[in-house]
Design a protein around this motif. Structure first.
Motif, PDB file in Angstrom:
ATOM      1  N   UNK A 133     -14.628  85.585  22.432  1.00 41.58           N
ATOM      2  CA  UNK A 133     -15.846  84.978  22.516  1.00 41.58           C
ATOM      3  C   UNK A 133     -16.764  86.304  23.197  1.00 41.58           C
ATOM      4  N   UNK A 134     -16.160  86.990  23.900  1.00 44.55           N
ATOM      5  CA  UNK A 134     -16.757  88.211  24.563  1.00 44.55           C
ATOM      6  C   UNK A 134     -17.297  89.107  23.368  1.00 44.55           C
ATOM      7  N   UNK A 135     -16.607  89.388  22.507  1.00 44.93           N
ATOM      8  CA  UNK A 135     -16.763  90.330  21.319  1.00 44.93           C
ATOM      9  C   UNK A 135     -17.871  89.601  20.632  1.00 44.93           C
ATOM     10  N   UNK A 180     -13.607  82.286  17.158  1.00 45.97           N
ATOM     11  CA  UNK A 180     -12.238  82.458  17.416  1.00 45.97           C
ATOM     12  C   UNK A 180     -11.890  84.019  16.845  1.00 45.97           C
ATOM     13  N   UNK A 181     -12.317  84.158  15.463  1.00 46.93           N
ATOM     14  CA  UNK A 181     -12.012  85.408  14.764  1.00 46.93           C
ATOM     15  C   UNK A 181     -13.171  86.147  14.262  1.00 46.93           C
ATOM     16  N   UNK A 182     -14.254  86.104  15.219  1.00 47.84           N
ATOM     17  CA  UNK A 182     -15.230  86.947  15.079  1.00 47.84           C
ATOM     18  C   UNK A 182     -16.019  86.982  13.802  1.00 47.84           C
ATOM     19  N   UNK A 183     -15.965  85.973  13.224  1.00 50.88           N
ATOM     20  CA  UNK A 183     -16.869  85.594  12.254  1.00 50.88           C
ATOM     21  C   UNK A 183     -17.640  84.371  12.344  1.00 50.88           C
ATOM     22  N   UNK A 184     -18.602  83.988  11.342  1.00 51.63           N
ATOM     23  CA  UNK A 184     -19.581  82.936  11.488  1.00 51.63           C
ATOM     24  C   UNK A 184     -19.095  81.470  11.030  1.00 51.63           C
ATOM     25  N   UNK A 185     -17.996  81.509  10.789  1.00 51.47           N
ATOM     26  CA  UNK A 185     -17.272  80.204  10.450  1.00 51.47           C
ATOM     27  C   UNK A 185     -17.542  78.957  11.398  1.00 51.47           C
ATOM     28  N   UNK A 186     -18.347  78.011  11.043  1.00 51.60           N
ATOM     29  CA  UNK A 186     -18.642  76.845  12.111  1.00 51.60           C
ATOM     30  C   UNK A 186     -17.346  76.169  12.324  1.00 51.60           C
ATOM     31  N   UNK A 187     -16.371  75.944  11.543  1.00 52.74           N
ATOM     32  CA  UNK A 187     -15.002  75.445  11.822  1.00 52.74           C
ATOM     33  C   UNK A 187     -14.226  76.287  12.984  1.00 52.74           C
ATOM     34  N   UNK A 188     -14.660  77.594  13.052  1.00 48.42           N
ATOM     35  CA  UNK A 188     -13.610  78.311  13.967  1.00 48.42           C
ATOM     36  C   UNK A 188     -14.557  78.321  15.353  1.00 48.42           C
ATOM     37  N   UNK A 189     -15.747  78.181  15.158  1.00 49.51           N
ATOM     38  CA  UNK A 189     -16.779  77.906  16.397  1.00 49.51           C
ATOM     39  C   UNK A 189     -16.295  76.744  17.237  1.00 49.51           C
ATOM     40  N   UNK A 231     -13.101  75.132  16.829  1.00 49.73           N
ATOM     41  CA  UNK A 231     -12.024  75.163  17.279  1.00 49.73           C
ATOM     42  C   UNK A 231     -11.928  75.813  18.328  1.00 49.73           C
ATOM     43  N   UNK A 232     -12.652  76.948  18.488  1.00 52.45           N
ATOM     44  CA  UNK A 232     -12.846  77.786  19.761  1.00 52.45           C
ATOM     45  C   UNK A 232     -13.152  76.731  21.075  1.00 52.45           C
ATOM     46  N   UNK A 233     -14.273  76.237  20.858  1.00 51.94           N
ATOM     47  CA  UNK A 233     -14.599  75.139  21.837  1.00 51.94           C
ATOM     48  C   UNK A 233     -13.791  74.295  22.246  1.00 51.94           C
TER      49      UNK A 233
END
Length: 590
Positions: free
Chosen positions: A303-305, A314-323, A325-327
């Motif tokens: 998240x800092x990166x 989560x994986x430094x991409x723009x995937x809405x799914x991973x955003x 999942x991170x939250x």
């Protein structure tokens, strides 16, 4: 094969391959079956991992004490010892060098001729396209010996490469070998194999065993230890109950949109695999299984990166799914979450009851009982440096002295660190010491007989890596009974990995029980992938990996239909009476 004199010494780890090689070198340097005056070998090249160069030199002086002056003057040249440089080599009888220095000195090495080439930890040569394999192939020695306790770690392609290195042409060309052996044995190893495929696979395995028998020597401890020179060893698999936080995190990852898409229709499934999404999810699940603190640190760092780039993923991409999942994952952590994995809950010398990880709680109990209770050293192994960081903080919280050996440990200091750990006279009033060991950097060749207990904190996809780590303590020179503790988080992806290993080994035995021990050892990985330490998966296999079973003490016990009723003994036994102080968060099975 005319002109070929190679061999593979594939004895199990800890059975003295180094000693056998030194004996062979000395014998060939001073005698010959063909001449009374001219030795068979005039110059030998021994190539080892950088961490083992000093150990090999030590073994030469240990087993050839009468030849010390000869070793010093004109027999042994050890690159790296006391500043010895490759360019100063003047043709001594034995050149001892690391794989790394060999690559740097390949051009100069071609100026010298060698009659014998010995490659320690020779499974490094399993891919003929690597620079190391090509540099060694360029050495003119026609007598080549490969030393490895794990001849094949993944598939039969590796066997072909090793045999073709020591004895070119022995197994024919690659297309013929693949059609005659690889495809038939792989088909027979499949759980859905027909009787015809099983028969063809068994016949191919037996034929392959006969072909390689003249050049492969494979012995296990039970084959040569009839006198009982090695102490007994017990291996325990400890299924650790996950914490409430781990359960919630498992449920979030397994039910996330990204996991659903990976398991969607076949076309979408294939596309997602190509993107590596399943590997990212597997990585998250493995962090949760070890300790949620590892996942928390991973999420915060990502998240800092991403924040620096105007995103949050989560994986430094723009995937809405991973955003999303991170939250979701971050919302499961309490606001006052202890980033040290609950280590602040340590109370004096009592058993630890950490809140975030079942495995960390069990590890803390084992360390206290081994190091403080029995005053013995212990090896604590992991395949992740981040996990070793966490385990180092655990040792500090417990007041236990620790040493660490991983990929960042300078080659020049590794042997000194090993000697320091093995010196049991240094065990003080605070109890035994802990060696934090990276199974990737320190899991081969080292002699750690100063400890008789080893804890495997996490499981590797490749069982050979776990076996390598186990062999560090149970080997020649060990005088105490050994215990190996393999820790798995119950119901999680770690149990699925463990079941894959059990299934693979069981299928190998069912196919090869009539073949020789050599073939049984070599073909255990017939269905693996040589290109990655993480195997390929079908959609069904991924569905199993992405399933968390939270209501079981031991998924492996359930899947194997064991009828011991939880006692760990024979079928239909009544469960054993529980101990007075059962270790929390753990179920133990042999």
């Amino acid at each position: 094969v005319p002109g070929s004199y190679g061999a593979i010494l594939a004895d199990a780890m800890g059975l003295g391959k180094t000693l056998q090689s030194i004996s062979l070198v000395w014998t060939l340097l001073h005698s010959s079956p063909y001449s009374a005056t001219k030795p068979l070998v005039r110059r030998a090249l021994i190539v080892t991992p950088g961490s083992l160069v000093a150990n090999w030199r030590r073994e030469f002086y240990k087993w050839l004490p009468w030849a010390r002056s000869l070793l010093d003057s004109r027999m042994l040249y050890c690159v790296g010892h006391e500043g010895a440089r490759p360019e100063d080599y003047r043709g001594q009888a034995v050149l001892l060098i690391s794989y790394e220095m060999l690559l740097r000195w390949a051009a100069r090495l071609s100026e010298h001729s060698f009659d014998l080439l010995i490659c320690d930890e020779g499974h490094r040569l399993k891919n003929a396209a690597t620079q190391t394999a090509q540099a060694l192939a360029a050495v003119g020695a026609k007598r080549r010996i490969v030393l490895t306790g794990t001849p094949v770690q993944n598939d039969l392609d590796e066997l072909y490469t090793l045999v073709d290195f020591v004895s070119p042409g022995r197994l024919g060309d690659w297309p013929h070998f693949r059609a005659a052996f690889v495809e038939r044995i792989a088909a027979a190893a499949d759980s859905a194999a027909t009787e015809d495929q099983l028969d063809k696979g068994r016949a191919a395995a037996e034929k392959l065993s006969r072909l390689i028998a003249p050049m492969v020597l494979r012995r296990c401890h039970e084959d040569i230890d009839s006198a009982g020179s090695l102490p007994p060893k017990r291996e325990l698999v400890i299924f650790c109950r996950p914490s409430d936080l781990q359960r919630r995190l498992f449920d979030v990852v397994c039910g996330c949109a990204a996991a659903v898409e990976v398991l969607s229709d076949e076309l979408g499934h294939t596309a997602r695999l190509a993107d590596g999404e399943h590997l990212r999810l597997i990585g998250l699940l493995r962090k949760v299984a070890s300790d949620p603190a590892l996942l928390h640190a991973h999420l915060v760092a990502k998240q800092q990166a991403a924040g620096g780039r105007g995103g949050s993923s989560v994986e430094a991409d723009n995937s809405e799914n991973y955003d999303d999942l991170s939250r979701q994952l971050m919302s499961e952590f309490p606001l006052d979450f202890d980033a040290d994995g609950g280590l602040n809950e340590l109370i004096d010398d009592n058993l630890v009851a950490t809140s975030s990880s079942g495995k960390l709680s069990v590890t803390s109990q084992l360390l206290q009982r081994i190091c403080r209770g029995r005053r013995r050293n212990c090896v604590l192994a992991s395949n992740s440096t981040k996990t070793l960081d966490l385990l180092g903080r655990l040792c500090a919280a417990l007041g236990l002295a620790s040493l660490r050996l991983d990929g960042a440990t300078p080659t020049a200091t590794r042997q000194r660190l090993v000697d320091q750990f093995n010196d049991t006279r240094c065990i003080g009033v605070g109890g035994g010491r802990v060696l934090l060991l990276s199974t990737k950097a320190g899991g081969v060749g080292l002699n750690l007989t100063g400890a008789s207990d080893l804890i495997l904190f996490d499981i590797d996809w490749n069982p050979a890596n776990d076996a390598q780590a186990t062999a560090r303590i149970w080997r020649e020179g060990q005088r105490r009974p050994c215990s190996v503790y393999r820790l798995l988080t119950a119901g999680s992806i770690e149990e699925r990995i463990f079941l894959r290993q059990v299934k693979k080994l069981g299928l190998s035995r069912s196919i090869l029980d009539s073949a020789s021990g050599v073939a049984s050892a070599l073909i255990s990985g017939a269905n693996g992938s040589k290109k990655s330490s993480t195997p390929r998966f079908t959609r069904q296999e991924l569905a199993e990996l992405f399933t968390f079973v939270g209501d079981t003490d031991c998924l492996a016990h359930d899947c194997l239909n064991c009828r011991c009723l939880g006692s760990g003994g024979g079928d239909d036994e009544q469960p054993a009476a529980p101990p007075q102080q059962p270790p929390p968060a753990a179920v133990v099975r042999r």
